[in-house]
Design a protein around this motif. Sequence first.
Motif, short mmCIF file in Angstrom:
data_model
loop_
_atom_site.label_atom_id
_atom_site.label_comp_id
_atom_site.label_asym_id
_atom_site.label_seq_id
_atom_site.Cartn_x
_atom_site.Cartn_y
_atom_site.Cartn_z
N LEU A 509 0.83 -1.21 0.00
CA LEU A 509 0.00 0.00 0.00
C LEU A 509 0.86 1.25 0.00
O LEU A 509 0.50 2.27 -0.59
CB LEU A 509 -0.92 -0.01 1.23
N GLU A 510 2.01 1.18 0.65
CA GLU A 510 2.91 2.35 0.69
C GLU A 510 3.57 2.58 -0.66
O GLU A 510 3.79 3.73 -1.07
CB GLU A 510 3.97 2.14 1.78
N GLU A 511 3.90 1.52 -1.38
CA GLU A 511 4.47 1.66 -2.71
C GLU A 511 3.43 2.25 -3.67
O GLU A 511 3.77 3.03 -4.57
CB GLU A 511 4.97 0.31 -3.21
N LEU A 512 2.18 1.92 -3.47
CA LEU A 512 1.11 2.49 -4.29
C LEU A 512 0.99 4.00 -4.04
O LEU A 512 0.69 4.76 -4.96
CB LEU A 512 -0.22 1.80 -4.00
N ASP A 513 1.22 4.42 -2.81
CA ASP A 513 1.23 5.87 -2.52
C ASP A 513 2.23 6.58 -3.42
O ASP A 513 1.96 7.65 -3.98
CB ASP A 513 1.61 6.12 -1.06
N ALA A 514 3.42 5.98 -3.54
CA ALA A 514 4.46 6.58 -4.36
C ALA A 514 4.09 6.53 -5.84
O ALA A 514 4.33 7.48 -6.59
CB ALA A 514 5.78 5.86 -4.13
N ILE A 515 3.50 5.43 -6.28
CA ILE A 515 3.07 5.30 -7.68
C ILE A 515 2.12 6.41 -8.07
O ILE A 515 2.20 6.97 -9.17
CB ILE A 515 2.40 3.92 -7.90
N PHE A 516 1.21 6.77 -7.17
CA PHE A 516 0.21 7.77 -7.49
C PHE A 516 0.76 9.19 -7.56
O PHE A 516 0.06 10.11 -7.94
CB PHE A 516 -0.95 7.71 -6.49
N GLU A 517 2.01 9.36 -7.19
CA GLU A 517 2.61 10.68 -7.32
C GLU A 517 3.34 10.86 -8.65
O GLU A 517 3.88 11.93 -8.94
CB GLU A 517 3.57 10.93 -6.15
N LYS A 523 0.51 4.37 -16.11
CA LYS A 523 1.71 3.90 -16.78
C LYS A 523 2.78 3.48 -15.78
O LYS A 523 3.46 2.46 -15.95
CB LYS A 523 2.25 5.01 -17.70
N ALA A 524 2.91 4.26 -14.71
CA ALA A 524 3.91 3.95 -13.69
C ALA A 524 3.61 2.61 -13.02
O ALA A 524 4.51 1.83 -12.73
CB ALA A 524 3.95 5.06 -12.64
N SER A 525 2.34 2.33 -12.78
CA SER A 525 1.98 1.08 -12.12
C SER A 525 2.25 -0.12 -13.03
O SER A 525 2.68 -1.18 -12.57
CB SER A 525 0.51 1.09 -11.71
#
Length: 542
Positions: A509-517, A523-525
Amino acid sequence: MASNNTHPKLTGEANLEGSSSQLDIHLEKRHKGSDTLYDVESALESYATIMATNKPDPRGPGYIRLYILAATIFLCSTMSGFDSSLMGSINALPNYTRYFGLPTTGNASTGIVFAIFQVGQIGGALFVWLIDWYGRIWHIFFGCLGVIIGTIITALATNLPMFIGGRFILSFFATLTTTAAPLYLVEISPAAYRGTIAGTFNTFYYVGSILATSSVYGCHKYLADQGNLDWRIPLWLQAVCAGLVILVIKFFPESPRYLILNDKHEEARQIIIKYHTNGDPNHPLVDLQMKEMVQSVQGIPKATWKDLFDLRVSHVKTPRSPQSYDAEQWFSIISYYLPVMLDAIGVTNTDTKLILNIIYSAIGWVFSTCGARLHDVVGRRKMLMGSTFGMAICLALVAAGSAGKIEYNNNAAATLSIVFIFAFGAVFSGAFTPMQPVYPAEVVSNRMRAKAMGAYKITSGAAGFLNTFVAPIALSSIGYWFYVFFVFWDTFEFAFIYFFFVETKGLTLEELDAIFEADNPRKASIQAKRRLQETYKSSSKT
């Protein structure tokens, strides 16, 4: 697998010491607005390498405890499914409609009995923020207690206003439970199995549906001439699941992410050790996950409702919030109005309609359970897009079959319509049922999750109210053209998912926080998912 106290040396840059320092840099840069995808790569490599070289045994004692815990939480979903199909089945009983003076065909009076549940959902959603005050466990407890109270009122109702009032109370408190329960599972489940464990939660909606329709069928078959017992007994059964959860829920651990938000780091660490690494305190996943969780909230104030609409705070560069998922509430029409839909194509026998309702729920459970696992294998985006495309095809054929029966009295066309109503349920269940409460929770940051889920429940309740209130009127007025509308809606949904939905498979969930920035989170995901796969393969070979 290595022993409890020793671990193989991690390869490349992703050794434990390196992963920690790289994660520090990654999170520090993240808060300064640097290139997110580049920064998150080291953390992704660390997680993938650990899982490839020292993956915890998913059949170990800690995981077995987690599965038992999750199975108990699944009863909250069973409770929700029981109610939804209960009302759809009871609506087909002559004793029920006669007692409350309801018409046998759909109109506004019938719609409000169903739609009041969505009104209660909206009301309950306004109090979801309490999850961050006294915790996920207490929220589930109070929700189940309220469901029991609502059940007593509806089961004893002597007039329609009392019945509707009981359903409002039941819905209000059920919302507390069905919001906190999947959120709790998302936060306590390990990333590699989050889709399977948390996704299975909503599949038990069908278990409740099967129990409800079966109980109504049995009561109608054997108690139809015993006054109102054929519909009152199933109403009483709504309290069973809620009662079972109340008995044990206070013995369960809190969400580790809730504990981190409240500065209870050691408690959170012990939960990670117990449930994610089978009791091994030295496993590298413990330090990695703790560091991710702590740094994701460090130095950041608690979220407010205003933050949901503040782009600088929530980083909404794509529809990441649960509101983008509300459209699928439209498809819940079948669970409520299957008997009405069967009426429209010539199936009028009450027993036949109840049996078909049971079969529909059983098919949904089988496909949704398989789908929950496939979301961790295939990925969220591919599953959701494939399902949406399949639903459009099924509804087109349902419309064609209905038109053939209504316009030309073609029995073969009626059979075609029934077959593809069931096919629609199977296709929908395989992808959307597991993810309905999970994906909205995955795409929201830890500090925003509770409030965002409250907003999700409000908007989904509003959509559901319109759906259940208008559906019987629309079915009676425009017939098969109602299905045609949803064919176009599904087509729109397919395009929306392709361009905006982010892949969450295998990411913490924390890595997803970074992905959304990232500038383009979708594309990043996808790139992050590919990176995880490559790192996993490379580490496995090494």
